[in-house]
Scaffold this motif. Structure first.
Motif, PDB file in Angstrom:
ATOM      1  N   VAL A 180      18.262   8.366   8.522  1.00 35.43           N
ATOM      2  CA  VAL A 180      19.475   8.576   7.735  1.00 35.43           C
ATOM      3  C   VAL A 180      19.953  10.020   7.915  1.00 35.43           C
ATOM      4  CG1 VAL A 180      20.461   8.595   5.409  1.00 35.43           C
ATOM      5  CG2 VAL A 180      18.816   6.820   6.061  1.00 35.43           C
ATOM      6  N   ASP A 181      21.246  10.182   8.197  1.00 33.24           N
ATOM      7  CA  ASP A 181      21.804  11.510   8.425  1.00 33.24           C
ATOM      8  C   ASP A 181      21.480  12.462   7.277  1.00 33.24           C
ATOM      9  OD1 ASP A 181      22.870  10.696  10.794  1.00 33.24           O
ATOM     10  OD2 ASP A 181      24.894  10.336  10.017  1.00 33.24           O
ATOM     11  N   SER A 182      21.056  13.652   7.631  1.00 31.14           N
ATOM     12  CA  SER A 182      20.774  14.744   6.690  1.00 31.14           C
ATOM     13  C   SER A 182      19.529  14.510   5.832  1.00 31.14           C
ATOM     14  CB  SER A 182      21.974  15.008   5.765  1.00 31.14           C
ATOM     15  OG  SER A 182      23.121  15.340   6.535  1.00 31.14           O
ATOM     16  N   CYS A 183      18.816  13.409   6.035  1.00 24.64           N
ATOM     17  CA  CYS A 183      17.599  13.153   5.257  1.00 24.64           C
ATOM     18  C   CYS A 183      16.428  13.897   5.896  1.00 24.64           C
ATOM     19  CB  CYS A 183      17.293  11.664   5.176  1.00 24.64           C
ATOM     20  SG  CYS A 183      15.792  11.287   4.215  1.00 24.64           S
ATOM     21  N   THR A 184      15.646  14.580   5.098  1.00 26.49           N
ATOM     22  CA  THR A 184      14.493  15.329   5.597  1.00 26.49           C
ATOM     23  C   THR A 184      13.177  14.581   5.384  1.00 26.49           C
ATOM     24  OG1 THR A 184      14.278  16.495   3.474  1.00 26.49           O
ATOM     25  CG2 THR A 184      15.647  17.542   5.176  1.00 26.49           C
ATOM     26  N   GLY A 185      13.270  13.336   4.905  1.00 26.54           N
ATOM     27  CA  GLY A 185      12.069  12.547   4.643  1.00 26.54           C
ATOM     28  C   GLY A 185      11.457  11.983   5.909  1.00 26.54           C
ATOM     29  N   THR A 186      10.299  11.372   5.766  1.00 30.67           N
ATOM     30  CA  THR A 186       9.617  10.738   6.887  1.00 30.67           C
ATOM     31  C   THR A 186       9.401   9.260   6.598  1.00 30.67           C
ATOM     32  OG1 THR A 186       7.459  11.385   5.958  1.00 30.67           O
ATOM     33  CG2 THR A 186       8.419  12.827   7.634  1.00 30.67           C
TER      34      THR A 186
END
Length: 209
Positions: free
Chosen positions: A158-164
């Motif tokens: 997902v754009d701009s998401c920093t999760g893994t």
């Protein structure tokens, strides 16, 4: 406090006072794998009748050909029943309790119920290794390009998401809840969307390179 080496032979340690022969990371992974197996087993049913693999998630075809059996999928689904039943039988015999019905959700749930006891027993490392093997085998059925060197944790698409994203399904085997794959920031996908998700992750890695 006395410390023992984890039976998983990877350098971690576990306090002897707990009685567990596996360290906390091994136990956490074992629990996640057990919870994931019923959902992966069900998803594997859709791969028993093999089709050509679709790598383009935007392409729509009028008819999907199902013209031969996927022996690997059949073997994986058979293995999971046999192995879970064997371990459930071990627990039932040792504790003097009835064994569960021969169904993956019941078997996995039974083993989860007695995980606190299992992790203290001499074959704990073998149990963890076999459950991990089943988990990887079923993931390969769903995605034949997956191999042991592929990281099962990738950056969220997902754009701009920093999760893994972790490939282990969540909520698997929990009554009333659909199995899903989630990122650490809360985005979620159904298991049937794994191939599309994998394609997006692969494309993301190529773009980053």
């Amino acid at each position: 406090m006395e410390i023992h080496s984890c039976a998983g032979n990877h350098g971690q340690e576990t306090p002897a006072v707990t009685g567990a022969l596996l360290c906390d990371p091994c136990i956490d992974r074992l629990e996640r794998n057990l919870r994931a197996l019923p959902g992966l087993h069900q998803e594997g049913l859709h791969h028993v009748l093999a089709t050509g693999r679709r790598r383009n998630p935007t392409k729509v075809s009028g008819t999907r050909r199902r013209d031969h059996l996927n022996v690997s999928a059949l073997d994986a689904r058979s293995n999971i029943v046999a192995i879970l039943e064997s371990w459930a039988g071990y627990v039932a015999d040792e504790l003097g309790i009835p064994a569960p019905a021969r169904a993956v959700p019941r078997l996995a749930g039974f083993l989860l119920q007695h995980l606190s006891w299992l992790k203290t027993q001499p074959p704990a490392a073998d149990f963890a290794a076999e459950i991990q093997g089943l988990h990887v085998e079923l993931l390969r059925v769903i995605d034949p390009e997956l191999n042991e060197r592929d990281p099962l944790t990738r950056r969220c698409v997902v754009d701009s998401c920093t999760g893994t994203i972790n490939a282990s399904p969540q909520n698997a085997g929990i009554a009333g809840k659909k199995s899903s794959i989630s990122c650490s920031s809360g985005h979620s996908w159904e298991i049937r969307e794994w191939l599309v998700l994998r394609h997006l992750m692969d494309r993301q890695n190529k773009e980053a390179a």
